[in-house]
Every structure is written in structure tokens, then in C-alpha cells.
Write a protein that holds these residues in place. Sequence first.
Motif, short mmCIF file in Angstrom:
data_model
loop_
_atom_site.label_atom_id
_atom_site.label_comp_id
_atom_site.label_asym_id
_atom_site.label_seq_id
_atom_site.Cartn_x
_atom_site.Cartn_y
_atom_site.Cartn_z
N GLN A 179 1.51 -14.82 -29.84
CA GLN A 179 1.12 -13.50 -30.83
C GLN A 179 1.22 -12.35 -30.06
O GLN A 179 1.84 -11.30 -30.57
N GLN A 207 3.77 -8.90 -31.01
CA GLN A 207 3.16 -7.73 -31.18
C GLN A 207 4.20 -6.79 -30.29
O GLN A 207 4.45 -5.50 -30.75
N LYS A 232 -6.26 -6.04 -41.03
CA LYS A 232 -5.05 -6.23 -40.57
C LYS A 232 -4.01 -5.61 -41.26
O LYS A 232 -2.94 -4.78 -40.67
N ASN A 234 -4.37 -1.77 -41.54
CA ASN A 234 -4.38 -1.08 -39.70
C ASN A 234 -5.69 -0.08 -39.83
O ASN A 234 -5.67 1.07 -39.58
N ALA A 253 -11.19 -9.71 -41.80
CA ALA A 253 -10.34 -9.61 -40.61
C ALA A 253 -8.64 -9.10 -41.28
O ALA A 253 -8.02 -8.59 -40.81
N GLN A 310 3.10 -12.64 -41.72
CA GLN A 310 2.52 -11.47 -41.44
C GLN A 310 3.11 -10.55 -40.52
O GLN A 310 2.88 -9.54 -40.24
N ILE A 321 -5.46 -16.02 -40.80
CA ILE A 321 -6.31 -15.33 -39.60
C ILE A 321 -6.81 -16.59 -38.79
O ILE A 321 -7.18 -17.51 -39.31
#
Length: 441
Positions: A273, A277, A79, A82, A75, A177, A45
Amino acid sequence: MLRRRLAAPILVLLVVIGASAVVYAQLESADRGIAPIDSSGTLEITGIHVDVGGTDAQSARYAGWRMAQRQGFRALWAKMHNLPIAQAPNMPDGTLDQIVSSINVENEQIGPNRYIADLGVQFDRAKAAEFLGVEGGQVQRSVPMLLIPITITAGSATSVELRNSWQRAWAQFRTSQSPIDYVRVSGTSTDPMLINAALTLRPGRGWWRNVIDLYGAADILVAEVQLQRLYPGGPARARFIARHGPDNQIVGGFTLTAQNSDQIPAMMAQGVQRMDQLFAQALAAGALARDPSLNLPPQPVIELPPEEKEVAKPATTNNSFQVQVTGGDVSVYNFAMAHLRTLAGIDSATPQQINQSGTSYILVSYHGDISQLAAALSARGWVVETAGTVLRMKSSSSKPPALPPPPPAQPSAAAPPATKPQAQQPPVKTPTASGKPDKQE
């Protein structure tokens, strides 16, 4: 003397050129290659901001790291599940110390009794899985995807030919991740010749199949960034485009800005990042399906001639029996041999011992069992007894049974039937005009 004077400067010039070539080769090789970090065993993270105070600088820094561990775990839990971070549980500092593998300092300011920093926390995957509620910390991942980073600036497109901030951002990105199984190249050896901007424009499927098979991938992802600077060292604007497949199908895009050149690496890291996504959302929507043209063409079907099925013949059993013929006359033995040799189903009848006034022994090879042989001989008038594989036969009277008559000969179908000759007709006499008969032949 003149030759010696000219040879010395030429030799020095050659030495200088050779040394320059070596230095240039070293510089050129040093400008290539950024090894991707291995993030298979960690969960990270980043971007955790802390601002704490303490009695001294060391205490403030220690308190800031403890705070970063707590925020990082919450965090990460949110994640992985969700869910909002407010629903994440609080873990004691002793447990966090055991599952945190390292703390990365992104930016920090240390004062006499204050600590301000942006930190990244890495958790050990195996140790943190139990507290995260995820088995092994695993996530559902895609097939291996060959990643090709492309940077377009000043009208030229480069990939891994030279080191650049976009390639470095992807090399430093921790993929543990991400649901995308990235196959990242370092840019060394033959990578610049195989992974470049021109490759993404090649439509040939054979070339694509060879490249992805070489790197152990199953599909292609192209991460493109178009970088524009207002002036050297000044503000910069970057347009990020995510593409998929050998035909460069656009998955999505976005735009980021940096105030100056020093903020370009941070902008590239943020772009990685956000592009990850985009790829993850496309995977969840089923938009990252492998192009069927990347598969090898099917083998041609060769039609073989139909096989002729052999008609199964009925199995016949050939048995051997000993036949004992009893009679007081040699004619009984002779008739018995004649009956055995003319009986249907008998292949052979071999005399073993002949006794004209007693019992003779005959070895018979017969298609069937002994009861069928006994019934056939009984039908011809013999008195028959059986015991195991031995058959005894004798005549019911003083004379042996007669042989059956031969079957009548059947007429041939090809011969035409015989016809009787027709009788000749006598000549017909017809009267003439004179009243006398006229003879006609």
C-alpha cells in the motif's frame, strides 16, 4: 540365475527414481504461481476496526458488520474526494446493503455477547458510483506498467521463481482504486524466465521492448524489498525501494518492521500500500514518464529523386466544319481548296462532293471555332457566311481571290557575310643612295 537376481533390484530402483521425479516435478510446479485477484469491478476499504456488543454472539457480529459498512463508505468517500472523513455523508443501512458486495474478515474475536474484529469492505463499483459522486468510480490512470516484485533475503534475489510473501501481497492487492495500471504476472509458464531479478539489470532496450510488448505493458516498475531477520522466527526488518524504468531509477523508499515471522505477511501488505502511494505521487509529479529509448527507432528516410514536373501544354480544340464553296467556274473551287489547305490552323480539307458549276462540299478539320475560320477566309478576300457548323464561301467577283505570296526566305545565320576582295597596292619605289629609285615588292 544371477542375472535375474540383479535385474529385479535394478527395475525397482528405476521405478522409485521415476516416481521421485514425478513427485519432485509436482512439488516444483506447486511452489510457483500466485494468480492476481481481479479487482476491476470493486472498491475496497481495509483495516476497519470494530468492537461492539450484543445480546448474543450472532447479534454482536451482525452489528459489527453493519458498523464496518458505515465506516467503510465514509472512508471510501473521503478517499475518492481527497477530503477529511468528517465531511463524508452518512448512508442508511438499507442502501449500504445494496452497494456492498462482500465483507472480508482480516482478524476477529467472537465472545458470548461481544465482537472484536478487523474487517475489509468491498463495494460494487457500478452501484456505489452514484452515491460516491464519481462517474463510474473511475480514476485517472497511468499507462500499463509491468510490475516486477523482487525479494532479497539471505543474499539471494528472487522474483516469481518461487512463491513468497512479497509476491503474494502484490497478487492480493486490489488495484481498482490505484492510479497506476499494474500488469501483474502469476509466475506460471515462462514468467520465471522472463520476469526475474536478473532482468532488471539488463541495459538492452531491445530485450525490454520484447518483454513489455509480450505482457501488453508500456513501461516498467520494480518493487524491491530487502528482508532481514534477527533470527529464525524472530523480529524482521524490511527495506522497501520503488524503482522505475529500464535503468532502475529510484522513486522512493521506506522501512517497516515485524515483531515475528507471523507478522511478515501483514508487513508486506502494508508495504504494498505504501509503495503504491509512492508510485501514485511520482505519477502526479510527472516522474513516471516513459523512457524514449523504449520506443522503436525511427525508420531511415530514403530520399527519392525529385520528380520532373511536366509542362502543361495549352489545350487546343480540333473541330470539324462543313465548307460550301459556291461558284460558276471550276477555278473558284480549285482556289478555294488551295486557300483552305494553306490557311494556318487547318489540319485537313477533304472534298465530299464536287460540283464545278454549282456548290461543292468540303470537310475541314480546324484548330479553333467557326468564327475564327470565317475571319481568316474573309481576310483573304472571300465572302463568308456561317450557320451553325456550316460555312459558305464565295468570291466577291467573277474571279477567285489570289493566293498570298510565300514569305521571303530568311538568310541562314551560320553563313558568314560575303566580303569584297581588296585591291592590290602598286609597288612603292624608294630612292637609293645613287638617286635612282629602288623597286620593292
